[in-house]
Design a protein around this motif. Structure first.
Motif, PDB file in Angstrom:
ATOM      1  N   ALA A  84      88.948 -45.962 -62.858  1.00  0.00           N
ATOM      2  CA  ALA A  84      89.996 -44.951 -63.011  1.00  0.00           C
ATOM      3  C   ALA A  84      89.312 -43.591 -63.041  1.00  0.00           C
ATOM      4  O   ALA A  84      88.558 -43.290 -63.969  1.00  0.00           O
ATOM      5  CB  ALA A  84      90.780 -45.188 -64.300  1.00  0.00           C
ATOM      6  N   ILE A 128      97.352 -42.744 -64.712  1.00  0.00           N
ATOM      7  CA  ILE A 128      95.952 -42.835 -64.312  1.00  0.00           C
ATOM      8  C   ILE A 128      95.893 -42.976 -62.794  1.00  0.00           C
ATOM      9  O   ILE A 128      96.849 -43.435 -62.163  1.00  0.00           O
ATOM     10  CB  ILE A 128      95.209 -44.021 -64.967  1.00  0.00           C
ATOM     11  CG1 ILE A 128      95.921 -45.342 -64.670  1.00  0.00           C
ATOM     12  CG2 ILE A 128      94.992 -43.802 -66.431  1.00  0.00           C
ATOM     13  CD1 ILE A 128      95.102 -46.558 -65.019  1.00  0.00           C
ATOM     14  N   ASP A 159     102.887 -39.153 -67.520  1.00  0.00           N
ATOM     15  CA  ASP A 159     101.480 -39.450 -67.768  1.00  0.00           C
ATOM     16  C   ASP A 159     101.055 -40.499 -66.757  1.00  0.00           C
ATOM     17  O   ASP A 159     101.892 -41.117 -66.085  1.00  0.00           O
ATOM     18  CB  ASP A 159     101.280 -39.954 -69.202  1.00  0.00           C
ATOM     19  CG  ASP A 159      99.829 -39.842 -69.677  1.00  0.00           C
ATOM     20  OD1 ASP A 159      98.998 -39.312 -68.907  1.00  0.00           O
ATOM     21  OD2 ASP A 159      99.539 -40.284 -70.799  1.00  0.00           O
ATOM     22  N   GLU A 193      89.263 -37.223 -67.620  1.00  0.00           N
ATOM     23  CA  GLU A 193      88.882 -38.534 -68.140  1.00  0.00           C
ATOM     24  C   GLU A 193      90.080 -39.262 -68.746  1.00  0.00           C
ATOM     25  O   GLU A 193      90.963 -38.650 -69.331  1.00  0.00           O
ATOM     26  CB  GLU A 193      87.818 -38.364 -69.232  1.00  0.00           C
ATOM     27  CG  GLU A 193      86.501 -37.809 -68.723  1.00  0.00           C
ATOM     28  CD  GLU A 193      85.770 -38.795 -67.839  1.00  0.00           C
ATOM     29  OE1 GLU A 193      86.123 -39.975 -67.868  1.00  0.00           O
ATOM     30  OE2 GLU A 193      84.858 -38.385 -67.121  1.00  0.00           O
ATOM     31  N   PRO A 194      90.117 -40.611 -68.639  1.00  0.00           N
ATOM     32  CA  PRO A 194      91.124 -41.368 -69.344  1.00  0.00           C
ATOM     33  C   PRO A 194      90.992 -41.185 -70.846  1.00  0.00           C
ATOM     34  O   PRO A 194      89.906 -40.940 -71.369  1.00  0.00           O
ATOM     35  CB  PRO A 194      90.812 -42.828 -68.941  1.00  0.00           C
ATOM     36  CG  PRO A 194      90.029 -42.714 -67.675  1.00  0.00           C
ATOM     37  CD  PRO A 194      89.253 -41.448 -67.795  1.00  0.00           C
ATOM     38  N   PHE A 227      92.869 -46.498 -71.120  1.00  0.00           N
ATOM     39  CA  PHE A 227      93.934 -45.512 -71.200  1.00  0.00           C
ATOM     40  C   PHE A 227      94.930 -45.919 -72.280  1.00  0.00           C
ATOM     41  O   PHE A 227      94.930 -47.063 -72.747  1.00  0.00           O
ATOM     42  CB  PHE A 227      94.665 -45.355 -69.853  1.00  0.00           C
ATOM     43  CG  PHE A 227      95.311 -46.617 -69.335  1.00  0.00           C
ATOM     44  CD1 PHE A 227      96.624 -46.947 -69.673  1.00  0.00           C
ATOM     45  CD2 PHE A 227      94.618 -47.464 -68.488  1.00  0.00           C
ATOM     46  CE1 PHE A 227      97.221 -48.097 -69.186  1.00  0.00           C
ATOM     47  CE2 PHE A 227      95.208 -48.633 -67.998  1.00  0.00           C
ATOM     48  CZ  PHE A 227      96.513 -48.941 -68.346  1.00  0.00           C
ATOM     49  N   HIS A 238      93.097 -38.973 -65.103  1.00  0.00           N
ATOM     50  CA  HIS A 238      94.158 -39.275 -66.061  1.00  0.00           C
ATOM     51  C   HIS A 238      95.001 -38.032 -66.254  1.00  0.00           C
ATOM     52  O   HIS A 238      94.487 -36.923 -66.377  1.00  0.00           O
ATOM     53  CB  HIS A 238      93.557 -39.706 -67.397  1.00  0.00           C
ATOM     54  CG  HIS A 238      94.597 -39.946 -68.462  1.00  0.00           C
ATOM     55  ND1 HIS A 238      95.094 -38.930 -69.247  1.00  0.00           N
ATOM     56  CD2 HIS A 238      95.234 -41.074 -68.854  1.00  0.00           C
ATOM     57  CE1 HIS A 238      95.996 -39.434 -70.084  1.00  0.00           C
ATOM     58  NE2 HIS A 238      96.098 -40.727 -69.865  1.00  0.00           N
ATOM     59  N   VAL A 296      88.133 -49.740 -67.311  1.00  0.00           N
ATOM     60  CA  VAL A 296      89.342 -48.903 -67.312  1.00  0.00           C
ATOM     61  C   VAL A 296      89.867 -48.787 -68.739  1.00  0.00           C
ATOM     62  O   VAL A 296      90.046 -49.794 -69.432  1.00  0.00           O
ATOM     63  CB  VAL A 296      90.427 -49.504 -66.402  1.00  0.00           C
ATOM     64  CG1 VAL A 296      91.728 -48.706 -66.511  1.00  0.00           C
ATOM     65  CG2 VAL A 296      89.938 -49.542 -64.963  1.00  0.00           C
TER      66      VAL A 296
END
Length: 266
Positions: free
Chosen positions: A230, A221, A219, A3-4, A34, A233, A32
């Motif tokens: 998204a 997405i 890092d 998951e974000p 993040f 992640h 979305v």
């Protein structure tokens, strides 16, 4: 499913929250969320048509989202006045896919343009700063050349020098390796890492060049064109090796997610 991130931390520089992007009734991406950590190289990944460049345009102020927030150092970017957004934009440096250099200007004039537009620096000071920026990307020898007189890789580096003209602390790159041969692409990757480490910049990069992402990004997405969300992640290498989402694993390993056709008897 990975998951974000949903909650900012002290080292969060950019926080995207419940962002929906659309063109009229057509949804590009929805809900979305993040975080981009300070000093990280954050990758926006996904297949063609998933909305990677559209997301980047919203993050740099070229496309207002339908809903949601983009927080820069805690400020809701799209809730600010136009003047305040312009101030925030001065923290951004952008390298567009083609380099986006003005063909009628020399390389040096291209790099000087943001300084001439947004500062009161005298021409001799601007010239010296241009030399320094071009020196950072190994392009000081090309200061008086026109874009048509240099290679594609050199144009990318010149575009990067211009992106750094106002000493931004956030750099956005749209497909920086597109159209480059493998050696030139690897050199650009090394340059990006050097700039991150030397200048302490935070970098957001849109790319489908997997080897480049595995080399530089820590890092990211993964955007999905089918669900318009998204769906994963994490660092590109982590998604390649351990994502439990078949489409993500397939993309990151450059294999088809479809079953091979059954063999027919001959």
């Amino acid at each position: 499913m990975t998951e974000p991130t949903a909650q900012s931390t002290d080292d969060t520089l950019i926080a995207v929250r419940d962002l929906t992007l659309s063109f009229g009734p057509k949804i590009i991406q929805q809900n979305v969320s993040f975080d981009v950590r300070r000093g990280s190289i954050f990758a926006v990944m996904g297949g063609s048509g998933c909305g990677k460049s559209t997301l980047l345009k919203s993050m740099i102020g070229l496309l207002r989202p339908a809903t949601g927030q983009i927080l820069v150092s805690g400020e809701d970017y799209w809730a600010q006045s136009e003047r305040r957004r312009t101030d925030i934009n001065h923290r951004f440096g952008v390298l567009f896919q083609s380099g986006a250099l003005w063909s009628s200007m020399t390389v040096g004039e291209n790099v000087a343009l943001p300084m001439e537009m947004f500062t009161d620096l005298k021409p001799p000071v601007v010239r010296r700063l241009v030399e320094l920026k071009l020196g950072l990307v190994g392009m000081e020898h090309a200061i008086d050349l026109f874009p048509s007189e240099i290679s594609g890789g050199m144009r990318k580096r010149a575009g990067l020098a211009r992106a750094m003209a106002l000493d931004p602390d956030i750099l956005f790159f749209d497909e920086p390796s597109a159209g480059l041969d493998p050696i030139t692409s690897a050199r650009l990757d090394d340059l990006i890492l050097t700039l991150r480490d030397g200048l302490g910049a935070t970098i957001v990069i849109v790319s489908h060049e997997l080897q480049s992402l595995f080399t530089i990004a820590d890092d990211g997405i993964f955007l999905d064109a089918t669900t318009h969300t998204a769906i994963a992640h994490g660092a590109p290498r982590t998604l390649r090796d351990s994502s439990d989402i078949p489409d993500v694993r397939a993309f990151m390993n450059r294999v088809s997610s479809l079953s091979p056709p059954a063999k027919t008897k001959g």
